[in-house]
Design a protein around this motif. Sequence first.
Motif, PDB file in Angstrom:
ATOM      1  N   ASP A   1      -8.791  12.799   5.190  1.00 37.00           N
ATOM      2  CA  ASP A   1      -8.178  11.745   5.983  1.00 37.00           C
ATOM      3  C   ASP A   1      -7.318  10.893   5.054  1.00 37.00           C
ATOM      4  OD1 ASP A   1      -8.691  11.757   8.683  1.00 37.00           O
ATOM      5  OD2 ASP A   1      -9.709   9.815   8.665  1.00 37.00           O
TER       6      ASP A   1
ATOM      7  N   TRP B   1      -5.585   7.249   4.570  1.00 39.02           N
ATOM      8  CA  TRP B   1      -5.578   5.865   5.053  1.00 39.02           C
ATOM      9  C   TRP B   1      -4.620   5.028   4.214  1.00 39.02           C
ATOM     10  CZ3 TRP B   1     -11.139   3.621   6.200  1.00 39.02           C
ATOM     11  CH2 TRP B   1     -11.792   4.463   7.111  1.00 39.02           C
ATOM     12  N   SER B   2      -4.330   3.823   4.716  1.00 43.81           N
ATOM     13  CA  SER B   2      -3.638   2.875   3.846  1.00 43.81           C
ATOM     14  C   SER B   2      -4.144   1.467   4.131  1.00 43.81           C
ATOM     15  CB  SER B   2      -2.128   2.967   4.036  1.00 43.81           C
ATOM     16  OG  SER B   2      -1.770   2.625   5.337  1.00 43.81           O
TER      17      SER B   2
ATOM     18  N   ASP C   1      -4.437  -2.043   6.621  1.00 44.14           N
ATOM     19  CA  ASP C   1      -4.301  -1.298   7.867  1.00 44.14           C
ATOM     20  C   ASP C   1      -3.714  -2.270   8.882  1.00 44.14           C
ATOM     21  OD1 ASP C   1      -4.466  -0.107  10.311  1.00 44.14           O
ATOM     22  OD2 ASP C   1      -6.493   0.675  10.030  1.00 44.14           O
TER      23      ASP C   1
ATOM     24  N   ARG D   1     -10.416  -4.611   4.887  1.00 38.17           N
ATOM     25  CA  ARG D   1     -11.121  -3.449   4.341  1.00 38.17           C
ATOM     26  C   ARG D   1     -12.525  -3.377   4.928  1.00 38.17           C
ATOM     27  NH1 ARG D   1      -7.540  -4.733   0.268  1.00 38.17           N
ATOM     28  NH2 ARG D   1      -8.692  -6.457  -0.657  1.00 38.17           N
TER      29      ARG D   1
ATOM     30  N   LYS E   1     -13.330  -1.702   8.167  1.00 40.25           N
ATOM     31  CA  LYS E   1     -13.251  -0.245   8.236  1.00 40.25           C
ATOM     32  C   LYS E   1     -14.322   0.476   7.421  1.00 40.25           C
ATOM     33  CE  LYS E   1      -9.733   1.626   9.481  1.00 40.25           C
ATOM     34  NZ  LYS E   1      -8.540   2.483   9.471  1.00 40.25           N
TER      35      LYS E   1
ATOM     36  N   LEU F   1     -15.523   4.419   7.075  1.00 41.67           N
ATOM     37  CA  LEU F   1     -15.261   5.059   5.778  1.00 41.67           C
ATOM     38  C   LEU F   1     -16.514   5.769   5.262  1.00 41.67           C
ATOM     39  CD1 LEU F   1     -13.496   5.524   3.254  1.00 41.67           C
ATOM     40  CD2 LEU F   1     -14.083   3.208   2.497  1.00 41.67           C
TER      41      LEU F   1
ATOM     42  N   VAL G   1     -11.553  10.941   1.711  1.00 40.36           N
ATOM     43  CA  VAL G   1     -10.630   9.917   2.198  1.00 40.36           C
ATOM     44  C   VAL G   1      -9.713   9.492   1.052  1.00 40.36           C
ATOM     45  CG1 VAL G   1     -10.388   7.631   3.243  1.00 40.36           C
ATOM     46  CG2 VAL G   1     -12.293   9.121   3.925  1.00 40.36           C
TER      47      VAL G   1
ATOM     48  N   THR H   1      -6.786   6.852   0.077  1.00 44.50           N
ATOM     49  CA  THR H   1      -6.162   5.634   0.579  1.00 44.50           C
ATOM     50  C   THR H   1      -5.000   5.195  -0.313  1.00 44.50           C
ATOM     51  OG1 THR H   1      -7.239   3.756  -0.500  1.00 44.50           O
ATOM     52  CG2 THR H   1      -8.495   4.876   1.202  1.00 44.50           C
TER      53      THR H   1
ATOM     54  N   TYR I   1      -6.038  -0.346  -2.157  1.00 44.19           N
ATOM     55  CA  TYR I   1      -7.441  -0.702  -1.862  1.00 44.19           C
ATOM     56  C   TYR I   1      -7.684  -2.082  -2.469  1.00 44.19           C
ATOM     57  CZ  TYR I   1     -12.439   0.720  -1.137  1.00 44.19           C
ATOM     58  OH  TYR I   1     -13.748   0.847  -0.735  1.00 44.19           O
TER      59      TYR I   1
END
Length: 209
Positions: free
Chosen positions: A41, A43-44, A47, A79, A82, A86, A96, A98, A101
Amino acid sequence: SSPLIENRGQLIVFEGLDKSGKSTQSQKLKEALLKDGQFVDLWSFPDRNTKLGDVIDSYLNKRLELDDRSIHLLFSANRWEKVSKLIKLLESGTTVITDRYAFSGVAYSAAKGLPLEWCKQPDVGLPKPDCVIFLQLSPEAGAKRNGFGEERYEKTQFQNKVLEQFMQIKDESWKIINADQNMEDLHQEIYKHIKSLKKEELKRLWEKD
Ligand code: FDM
Ligand code: MG
């Protein structure tokens, strides 16, 4: 190691200044790991698709002014909102990746002059990345890559301060890579490093062990 450790997904974080190639390289790593048959996955952070993310987006686009500490805590809360998802993904075997972070959280706020130790506190206890890929590019070289946009923080002088802070918070889980090379060579270097990582138990960020 135990089957639980063998089967869990990895948390891989890309960090670096604006324009260092994080989006491109995180996407390329995702595709390569998918090809290897892994679940992945991408992510960034921030979000921007949550309610808190919407406030953060307004701040970054200068439609909203907030106290430095207030926005710092919102980035962290973005963060934490989520984290359960996560951890579920990692435990179920999904890697995952990202794009940014907690390290961006600390570096950008500390670059404004907030105390580094204060900046770290809200993120203490987040899942610790198995690896932080830090894409190193001088702010000047970054500025030449299509220049900066209109968002807050996209100024060479400020980026220099952010870089100094990143160098304060790096630890043994960081892999600093010269981002001033062609996209494909950079990808290969990152991919090789990720493949060399040993599977370990998931740790938490910035807790004394
Ligand atoms: N940023 C990002 C922060 O200041 N704190 C944070 O916790 C995070 C995750 O937001 F200037 C900053 C870094 C950058 C901006 O990031 C938006 P993207 O990667 O350009 O969306
Ligand atoms: Mg940006």
